[in-house]
Enzyme design. Structure first.
Site, mmCIF file in Angstrom:
data_model
loop_
_atom_site.group_PDB
_atom_site.id
_atom_site.type_symbol
_atom_site.label_atom_id
_atom_site.label_comp_id
_atom_site.label_asym_id
_atom_site.label_seq_id
_atom_site.Cartn_x
_atom_site.Cartn_y
_atom_site.Cartn_z
ATOM 1 N N ASP A 9 0.814 -1.227 0.000
ATOM 2 C CA ASP A 9 0.000 0.000 0.000
ATOM 3 C C ASP A 9 0.845 1.274 0.000
ATOM 4 O O ASP A 9 0.308 2.380 0.047
ATOM 5 C CB ASP A 9 -1.004 0.000 1.166
ATOM 6 C CG ASP A 9 -0.324 -0.100 2.521
ATOM 7 O OD1 ASP A 9 0.924 -0.045 2.573
ATOM 8 O OD2 ASP A 9 -1.041 -0.238 3.528
ATOM 9 N N ASP A 56 7.229 -12.473 1.098
ATOM 10 C CA ASP A 56 7.945 -12.388 -0.180
ATOM 11 C C ASP A 56 9.088 -13.391 -0.269
ATOM 12 O O ASP A 56 9.365 -13.949 -1.342
ATOM 13 C CB ASP A 56 8.419 -10.950 -0.473
ATOM 14 C CG ASP A 56 9.152 -10.292 0.679
ATOM 15 O OD1 ASP A 56 9.312 -10.925 1.744
ATOM 16 O OD2 ASP A 56 9.571 -9.132 0.514
HETATM 17 N N1 UDP Z 1 1.247 -4.358 6.724
HETATM 18 C C1 UDP Z 1 0.279 -5.226 7.191
HETATM 19 N N2 UDP Z 1 0.089 -5.325 8.539
HETATM 20 C C2 UDP Z 1 0.808 -4.607 9.435
HETATM 21 C C3 UDP Z 1 1.805 -3.726 8.948
HETATM 22 C C4 UDP Z 1 2.004 -3.624 7.589
HETATM 23 O O1 UDP Z 1 -0.394 -5.864 6.397
HETATM 24 O O2 UDP Z 1 0.579 -4.724 10.618
HETATM 25 C C5 UDP Z 1 1.429 -4.215 5.279
HETATM 26 C C6 UDP Z 1 1.430 -2.762 4.839
HETATM 27 O O3 UDP Z 1 0.123 -2.309 4.638
HETATM 28 C C7 UDP Z 1 2.266 -2.824 3.577
HETATM 29 C C8 UDP Z 1 3.253 -3.959 3.867
HETATM 30 O O4 UDP Z 1 2.680 -4.735 4.916
HETATM 31 O O5 UDP Z 1 1.496 -3.151 2.443
HETATM 32 C C9 UDP Z 1 4.615 -3.454 4.267
HETATM 33 O O6 UDP Z 1 4.496 -2.626 5.394
HETATM 34 P P1 UDP Z 1 5.379 -1.321 5.600
HETATM 35 O O7 UDP Z 1 5.469 -0.565 4.308
HETATM 36 O O8 UDP Z 1 4.814 -0.581 6.762
HETATM 37 O O9 UDP Z 1 6.795 -1.903 6.032
HETATM 38 P P2 UDP Z 1 8.081 -2.309 5.203
HETATM 39 O O10 UDP Z 1 8.098 -3.818 5.264
HETATM 40 O O11 UDP Z 1 7.950 -1.812 3.814
HETATM 41 O O12 UDP Z 1 9.200 -1.687 5.936
#
Ligand code: UDP
Ligand code: MN
Length: 269
Positions: free
Chosen positions: A102, A189
């Site tokens: 998102d 992933d």
């Molecule tokens: N996400 C989720 N649940 C959570 C936190 C994050 O589904 O409790 C999703 C978030 O909406 C996004 C993805 O996991 O699509 C990655 O999250 P974020 O960008 O916050 O962290 P990153 O892994 O990129 O550092």
């Protein structure tokens, strides 16, 4: 006589776009997506979240799926969502499954043009790695060599052809994705890479036009922005682009969208 075999041409309608989100990002992160690229793929895009949200359901014309997965950033919760995304794709007759986070901007027409070069009846795992060498895990049998594989970073976007998805069914279908993720104890992933590269022995095809916020956004040259398929943002890591004020457009996605699609109502003219 030489003939070139071209894959059957596809349209946007052949693509299933899933966006992983969570309750606390419905207002903040989804706002800019709904205002921009979602408008170009309303019928094809689905949001996978962890709560019911009437307002979001209305704004997306009913394209929100409550996965009932826990609202957390833990491995288990993320694999649970991916499991539901995968099964939802398999329930359609679409030729491509493309997953995004998102905090991604998807250049919809560019994504479709790009997929036209690949045959969905062949096995394709398209994505962008975020690490310099193959991911390594030790195998159960301590004397065996380490298991090495590549994976496409979920936050850059990943596309999988239907032919490959069908082969993934034993390890990923019907909720199995979550179980596979639990077995190897890795995020969604990475689990995807394990299933495709290690179990199925199908290689990841690196797509440089996918971008996660694990790479510096400001280095994407302005004149090349239109050729990229996905973008992302993080604090202190945003696309370098003129346009709306930084306070109005902190992610730069509104400005990017107006560069790509200047006819949108909210764009200056
Ligand atoms: N996400 C989720 N649940 C959570 C936190 C994050 O589904 O409790 C999703 C978030 O909406 C996004 C993805 O996991 O699509 C990655 O999250 P974020 O960008 O916050 O962290 P990153 O892994 O990129 O550092
Ligand atoms: Mn992110």
């Amino acid at each position: 006589i030489t003939t070139t075999l071209r894959p059957p041409t596809i349209t946007l309608d052949d693509v299933f776009i899933s966006v992983k989100t969570t309750k606390r990002y419905h207002k903040s992160r989804l706002y800019v997506i709904l205002k921009t690229w979602f408008q170009l793929a309303k019928e094809q895009t689905w949001f996978f979240t962890d709560s019911d949200d009437k307002d979001l359901q209305n704004k997306t014309y009913g394209h929100v799926i409550n996965t009932k997965c826990p609202a957390s950033h833990h491995r288990k919760a993320l694999c649970c969502k991916m499991s539901v995304e995968f099964d939802a794709f398999m329930d359609t007759d679409k030729k491509w499954f493309c997953h995004f986070d998102d905090d991604n901007y998807v250049n919809v027409p560019r994504l479709v043009e790009f997929l036209k070069d690949y045959n969905p009846k062949e096995d394709w795992y398209l994505g962008k790695p975020s690490i310099q060498r193959a991911f390594e895990i030790s195998s159960k049998n301590k004397t065996s060599p380490k298991i090495k594989f590549w994976f496409g970073t979920g936050g850059a976007g990943v596309c999988i052809s239907r032919a490959l998805a069908l082969k993934m069914m034993p390890a990923a279908g019907g909720g199995q994705f979550m179980r596979t993720g639990e077995k190897i104890r890795l995020p969604d992933d990475v689990t995807m890479g394990y299933i495709i590269e290690h179990l199925l022995k199908k290689p990841l095809t690196v797509v440089n036009q996918f971008h996660s916020h694990l790479e510096p956004m400001k280095f994407i040259r302005r004149e090349l922005l239109k050729d990229q398929i996905s973008f992302s943002y993080a604090s202190n890591n945003i696309i370098k682009i003129e346009g709306f004020d930084i306070l109005r457009d902190p992610t730069r996605f509104l400005s990017l969208h107006c560069l790509l699609f200047p006819y949108f109502k909210f764009c200056p003219r």
